[in-house]
Each structure stands twice: as structure tokens, then as C-alpha cells.
Design a protein around this motif. Structure first.
Motif, mmCIF file in Angstrom:
data_model
loop_
_atom_site.group_PDB
_atom_site.id
_atom_site.type_symbol
_atom_site.label_atom_id
_atom_site.label_comp_id
_atom_site.label_asym_id
_atom_site.label_seq_id
_atom_site.Cartn_x
_atom_site.Cartn_y
_atom_site.Cartn_z
ATOM 1 N N LEU A 146 -12.940 5.658 -6.483
ATOM 2 C CA LEU A 146 -13.895 6.077 -5.465
ATOM 3 C C LEU A 146 -13.474 7.433 -4.918
ATOM 4 N N GLU A 147 -14.095 8.469 -5.425
ATOM 5 C CA GLU A 147 -13.703 9.822 -5.050
ATOM 6 C C GLU A 147 -13.942 10.060 -3.557
ATOM 7 N N GLY A 148 -13.024 10.766 -2.925
ATOM 8 C CA GLY A 148 -13.181 11.147 -1.536
ATOM 9 C C GLY A 148 -12.844 10.064 -0.546
ATOM 10 N N GLN A 149 -12.342 8.926 -1.005
ATOM 11 C CA GLN A 149 -12.003 7.838 -0.103
ATOM 12 C C GLN A 149 -10.555 7.410 -0.330
ATOM 13 N N ALA A 150 -10.031 6.732 0.664
ATOM 14 C CA ALA A 150 -8.660 6.252 0.544
ATOM 15 C C ALA A 150 -8.591 5.097 -0.444
ATOM 16 N N PHE A 151 -7.448 4.977 -1.060
ATOM 17 C CA PHE A 151 -7.142 3.827 -1.903
ATOM 18 C C PHE A 151 -6.393 2.819 -1.044
ATOM 19 N N VAL A 152 -6.913 1.607 -0.960
ATOM 20 C CA VAL A 152 -6.291 0.571 -0.141
ATOM 21 C C VAL A 152 -5.990 -0.629 -1.015
ATOM 22 N N THR A 153 -4.781 -1.156 -0.929
ATOM 23 C CA THR A 153 -4.419 -2.311 -1.731
ATOM 24 C C THR A 153 -3.578 -3.279 -0.929
ATOM 25 N N GLY A 154 -3.521 -4.511 -1.399
ATOM 26 C CA GLY A 154 -2.652 -5.509 -0.805
ATOM 27 C C GLY A 154 -1.478 -5.768 -1.723
ATOM 28 N N ILE A 155 -0.319 -6.012 -1.135
ATOM 29 C CA ILE A 155 0.900 -6.231 -1.919
ATOM 30 C C ILE A 155 1.495 -7.578 -1.551
ATOM 31 N N LEU A 156 1.736 -8.386 -2.567
ATOM 32 C CA LEU A 156 2.424 -9.664 -2.366
ATOM 33 C C LEU A 156 3.898 -9.363 -2.114
ATOM 34 N N THR A 157 4.454 -9.888 -1.039
ATOM 35 C CA THR A 157 5.771 -9.433 -0.594
ATOM 36 C C THR A 157 6.901 -10.413 -0.864
ATOM 37 N N SER A 158 6.632 -11.487 -1.600
ATOM 38 C CA SER A 158 7.705 -12.431 -1.935
ATOM 39 C C SER A 158 7.349 -13.194 -3.199
ATOM 40 N N ARG A 159 8.355 -13.786 -3.821
ATOM 41 C CA ARG A 159 8.118 -14.596 -5.014
ATOM 42 C C ARG A 159 7.237 -15.797 -4.686
ATOM 43 N N ARG B 11 -1.927 7.575 -5.901
ATOM 44 C CA ARG B 11 -1.579 8.778 -5.140
ATOM 45 C C ARG B 11 -2.061 10.025 -5.856
ATOM 46 N N ARG B 12 -1.970 10.029 -7.173
ATOM 47 C CA ARG B 12 -2.447 11.192 -7.932
ATOM 48 C C ARG B 12 -3.971 11.293 -7.881
ATOM 49 N N THR B 13 -4.648 10.145 -7.871
ATOM 50 C CA THR B 13 -6.107 10.128 -7.933
ATOM 51 C C THR B 13 -6.754 10.337 -6.572
ATOM 52 N N PHE B 14 -6.223 9.665 -5.553
ATOM 53 C CA PHE B 14 -6.870 9.651 -4.251
ATOM 54 C C PHE B 14 -6.153 10.485 -3.194
ATOM 55 N N GLY B 15 -4.855 10.696 -3.357
ATOM 56 C CA GLY B 15 -4.084 11.396 -2.330
ATOM 57 C C GLY B 15 -3.675 10.461 -1.216
ATOM 58 N N LEU B 16 -4.642 9.913 -0.479
ATOM 59 C CA LEU B 16 -4.350 9.000 0.619
ATOM 60 C C LEU B 16 -4.310 7.571 0.097
ATOM 61 N N VAL B 17 -3.141 6.946 0.216
ATOM 62 C CA VAL B 17 -2.950 5.574 -0.245
ATOM 63 C C VAL B 17 -2.447 4.734 0.924
ATOM 64 N N GLN B 18 -3.100 3.596 1.143
ATOM 65 C CA GLN B 18 -2.693 2.680 2.201
ATOM 66 C C GLN B 18 -2.483 1.291 1.618
ATOM 67 N N ALA B 19 -1.531 0.572 2.213
ATOM 68 C CA ALA B 19 -1.228 -0.774 1.723
ATOM 69 C C ALA B 19 -1.000 -1.704 2.902
ATOM 70 N N ARG B 20 -1.200 -2.980 2.639
ATOM 71 C CA ARG B 20 -0.894 -3.992 3.634
ATOM 72 C C ARG B 20 -0.382 -5.218 2.912
ATOM 73 N N MET B 21 0.321 -6.051 3.649
ATOM 74 C CA MET B 21 0.814 -7.294 3.080
ATOM 75 C C MET B 21 -0.369 -8.185 2.711
#
Length: 288
Positions: free
Chosen positions: A22-35, A67-77
Motif C-alpha cells: 500500500l503505497e504512501g501508508q505505514a506498514f503495520v504488523t503484529g508479532i508473536l512474542t513467545s513460543r 522498511r525498504r518499501t514503506f519507510g514507516l513500519v509499526q509493530a505491536r504484540m
């Protein structure tokens, strides 16, 4: 200190898997933080990795590409129990990618987002994601106590909330200035309706006056202090650690200071938070 407690910019997201183009928008993803969370999420097919170690490697590659594609990258648990509750509440199928997207960009949860700037996932970033979830829940609680004033645009914020926020920021500033150079841990707690609100932060205070503190920790500390001042709630604050710097010829000493509030302001007093006890701190009125 400037007011940082603002809702992150509007964005779209991915699930815990493929990047969205999605050009011009932030990349937002969720990350699993434990096994354990990784295993719990298997039934929803959130990741194609065979195990958690492989999942972390895949996620690091995905974030670098984003980061290369969008520049702004955000993550949450990506918290499996929160996700399951969210889907149940909204009548969603957890296995559908659209359900993950809605969960990740749900406005009340955007206080849990952190910018990703290339950090090692298994270093400080995953622990920060976990703290950000906990902090986000506390921020929502604090926001309710100030009648939704923490995340409104400045021109719409109740002047009383603005004054309380500015007083909270100034209170925290005086504690840090009075402490001087050193490495500290700060804790505060406010006894509010619905339960105790707590915040903590790690602080590096250099001898030239520069203070290093994670933005999300600063936001939370000021929000909790603000809620206490606005609602005139009892609270306590504690600052402890090592005072001194290399510029002071290597002279270091262990310090611990505490302040308490009956609701209208913080004054030196003995206090104990999270198992740490401190004697009355310095007078905040004497700090410029």
C-alpha cells in the motif's frame, strides 16, 4: 517535555505474515512474542514457519523488506487471547486475514504500536512490544479518567486536562532535573477507579542535561501522573538508581527518592512500589 500521547497516524496493516503493498501508508504488523503464543496461533495459520525460531527469522526479513518499501513500519504484540476476544466480540472468523487486519488497526489498540527501526527482535524490541501492550491498556484506563482527553486534537482538549497534563510533565521534569546525571529507574502509581494505574521507565541522564527515555515510557508516565492530578487521586512516585557520571571523576552513589500525593500535588514522603522502598525525596519546589 512535549505532549506525545497522540493517536498514531491512520494506516493499514498486514497480518502476522505477508507485507501489504500500500503505497504512501505505514506498514503495520503484529508479532508473536513467545513460543507459547506461536503454538496457540497455529490453528489460525498466522505464520507458515515450522517453529518459533524460524518464525522470528521470517519476521525479521519481512520487517526489513517493509522498511525498504514503506519507510514507516509499526509493530505491536499479537496477543492470541486479545485476538480471540476481539473476534468473538465482533463476530469474526480468526482464520480470516481480514480479521487480523481489523484487530491490528483497531483504534483503541493503536496505543500499543511501536515504530520499528531495524532493532534485533530478540534483543530489546520484543520486550518493548510486551510492555507496550501493558502500557496501552493503562493508557486507555488513564484516558477514561480524563474523559477521553489524552488523544483528542489540541484544539478540542478540555483546558483542565491540558493543565493537568502540563503539570504532570513539569512534575516529572523536576524529578529528573533534581536527580542530576545518572542511571535511574522511575516508578509511579495512582489509585484510580477501576484499579491502580502504574508506569515505569528506565532513564539515562547525561551530565550535559540530555535525558534518554523510550517515548512510550514517557507517554505512559505523564499520562498516569496526569490522570492522578486531574481526578485528584492519591498516588506515589519513586526514583532510584545510580547517581553520578564519568565527568564527576567516577564518583557514583546509590540513591532512592520518593514522593506521595493526596491528590493535589506530590511532596517528599517514604514510599514503596514494586518491592522498592525509598525515603523522602528532595523538594520539587526547589528545582528550577
Amino acid at each position: 517535555m512535549s505532549r506525545n500521547g497522540r493517536t498514531p497516524r491512520s494506516s493499514r496493516c498486514t497480518a502476522a505474515g505477508r507485507p501489504a503493498r500500500l503505497e504512501g501508508q505505514a506498514f503495520v504488523t503484529g508479532i508473536l512474542t513467545s513460543r507459547a503464543d506461536f503454538e496457540r496461533a497455529r490453528e489460525w495459520q498466522l505464520a507458515e514457519a515450522a517453529d518459533y525460531d524460524s518464525y522470528l527469522l521470517d519476521t525479521a526479513v519481512l520487517l526489513d523488506e517493509a522498511r525498504r518499501t514503506f519507510g514507516l513500519v509499526q509493530a505491536r504484540m499479537f496477543h492470541p487471547e486479545d485476538f480471540a476476544d476481539f473476534c468473538l466480540l465482533h463476530g469474526l472468523d480468526p482464520a480470516e486475514p481480514g480479521s487480523r487486519d481489523r484487530y491490528l488497526v483497531n483504534p483503541p489498540l493503536q496505543t500499543q504500536l511501536l515504530p520499528y527501526q531495524g532493532e534485533e527482535l530478540t534483543g530489546d524490541f520484543i520486550p518493548r512490544l510486551i510492555r507496550a501492550r501493558e502500557s496501552g491498556l493503562t493508557l486507555r484506563h488513564a484516558d477514561l479518567l480524563v474523559d477521553g482527553g489524552l488523544f483528542e486534537p489540541d484544539e478540542e482538549t478540555d483546558p483542565a486536562v491540558k493543565r493537568a497534563y502540563q503539570s504532570a510533565a513539569e512534575l516529572f521534569r523536576r524529578m529528573l532535573v533534581g536527580a542530576g546525571a545518572g542511571t535511574y529507574q522511575f516508578r509511579c502509581a495512582v489509585e484510580g477507579p477501576g484499579g491502580r494505574l502504574t508506569a515505569e521507565a528506565r532513564i539515562l541522564h547525561w551530565e550535559d542535561g540530555v535525558v534518554r527515555i523510550n517515548d512510550e515510557d514517557l507517554d505512559l508516565v505523564v499520562a498516569v501522573l496526569c490522570a492522578g492530578l486531574y481526578r485528584e487521586l492519591p498516588g506515589a512516585a519513586l526514583l532510584h538508581g545510580t547517581q553520578g557520571s564519568a565527568g564527576a571523576c567516577g564518583e557514583y552513589r546509590q540513591v532512592s527518592w520518593a514522593w506521595q500525593s493526596g491528590g493535589t500535588g506530590y511532596r517528599p514522603a517514604t514510599a514503596q512500589l514494586e518491592g522498592v522502598r525509598a525515603e523522602p525525596g528532595f523538594s520539587l519546589g526547589s528545582v528550577c
